[in-house]
Design an enzyme around this catalytic site. Structure first.
Site, PDB file in Angstrom:
ATOM      1  N   ASP A 137       0.856  -1.175   0.000  1.00  0.00           N
ATOM      2  CA  ASP A 137       0.000   0.000   0.000  1.00  0.00           C
ATOM      3  C   ASP A 137       0.900   1.235   0.000  1.00  0.00           C
ATOM      4  O   ASP A 137       2.115   1.147   0.218  1.00  0.00           O
ATOM      5  CB  ASP A 137      -0.879   0.022   1.257  1.00  0.00           C
ATOM      6  CG  ASP A 137      -1.910  -1.095   1.263  1.00  0.00           C
ATOM      7  OD1 ASP A 137      -2.183  -1.663   0.189  1.00  0.00           O
ATOM      8  OD2 ASP A 137      -2.442  -1.392   2.354  1.00  0.00           O
ATOM      9  N   ASP A 139       1.395   4.640   2.039  1.00  0.00           N
ATOM     10  CA  ASP A 139       1.054   5.413   3.232  1.00  0.00           C
ATOM     11  C   ASP A 139       1.590   6.826   3.059  1.00  0.00           C
ATOM     12  O   ASP A 139       2.754   7.025   2.674  1.00  0.00           O
ATOM     13  CB  ASP A 139       1.673   4.777   4.483  1.00  0.00           C
ATOM     14  CG  ASP A 139       1.112   3.391   4.760  1.00  0.00           C
ATOM     15  OD1 ASP A 139      -0.120   3.229   4.659  1.00  0.00           O
ATOM     16  OD2 ASP A 139       1.893   2.477   5.075  1.00  0.00           O
TER      17      ASP A 139
END
Length: 208
Positions: A137, A139
């Site tokens: 992912d 961030d």
């Protein structure tokens, strides 16, 4: 030099760290291979900065402290956004969370936001070590000392949701941090992470 949560600090000597508990066996090897610690959200003491060491898995996280005088090499997420090291790595060709940073940068610039990458992507860009992977992912942190209009938060979330990777954004308010996604919903109260622990607040900029 002001050192903030999410900043990365280079540490070449494990003995410089102040540990209040026994040091797990994995810490020495990880710090030798990846000599950076991340500033964590906790209260420091006696000129010591709260920092954390990342291991290979999410369960491998160790908190300790680093004397301020040992903080000679500090890299902030905002510095990464300004210097744009992702433009110089071939890893952007195989890792979507790195490849989209140009688009993120354009969006944040258009919205006049102070931002930077954190997590595994931020760690990789700061350290030059391969810590992100194809399924990572992205961030991000936004530094916002003044109240962020909910409509702007909604607009940011809407734009970021179109990207081909899951993006999690934390808003640092000066009082703590909250989720941009949660804030954008205009909820009655939301979770604010502070150095004294999480709390439910109505206004993340006033802590009540």
């Amino acid at each position: 030099m002001e050192i903030k949560t999410h900043d990365l600090i280079r540490v070449d000597d494990l003995s410089k760290l102040v540990c209040l508990t026994d040091v797990p066996q994995w810490v020495g090897g990880e710090l030798a291979a990846k000599p950076f610690v991340v500033v964590r959200r906790a209260a420091g003491f006696e000129g010591r900065i709260p920092v954390g060491i990342r291991g290979e898995t999410r369960s491998q996280r160790f908190g300790c402290f680093l004397p301020v005088e040992e903080c000679s090499i500090v890299i902030s997420p905002e510095q990464l956004a300004e210097e744009k090291p992702w433009k110089k790595t071939d890893r952007r060709l195989s890792i979507v969370a790195i490849e989209v940073l140009d688009r993120v940068d354009e969006l944040m610039a258009s919205e006049e936001m102070a931002w930077g990458p954190t997590g595994s992507v931020g760690f990789e860009l700061a350290s030059g070590l391969d810590t992100a992977h194809s399924g990572s992912d992205l961030d991000l942190v936004i530094r916002c000392d003044q109240t962020l209009p909910v409509e702007k938060a909604k607009r940011l979330i809407q734009e970021l949701s179109q990207f081909p990777v899951h993006i999690d954004v934390q808003v640092e308010t000066g009082k703590g941090s909250c989720s941009l996604a949660e804030y954008s919903r205009g909820q009655e109260s939301l979770l604010l992470k502070t150095e004294n622990g999480p709390m439910l607040v109505k206004d993340p900029w006033s802590e009540h």
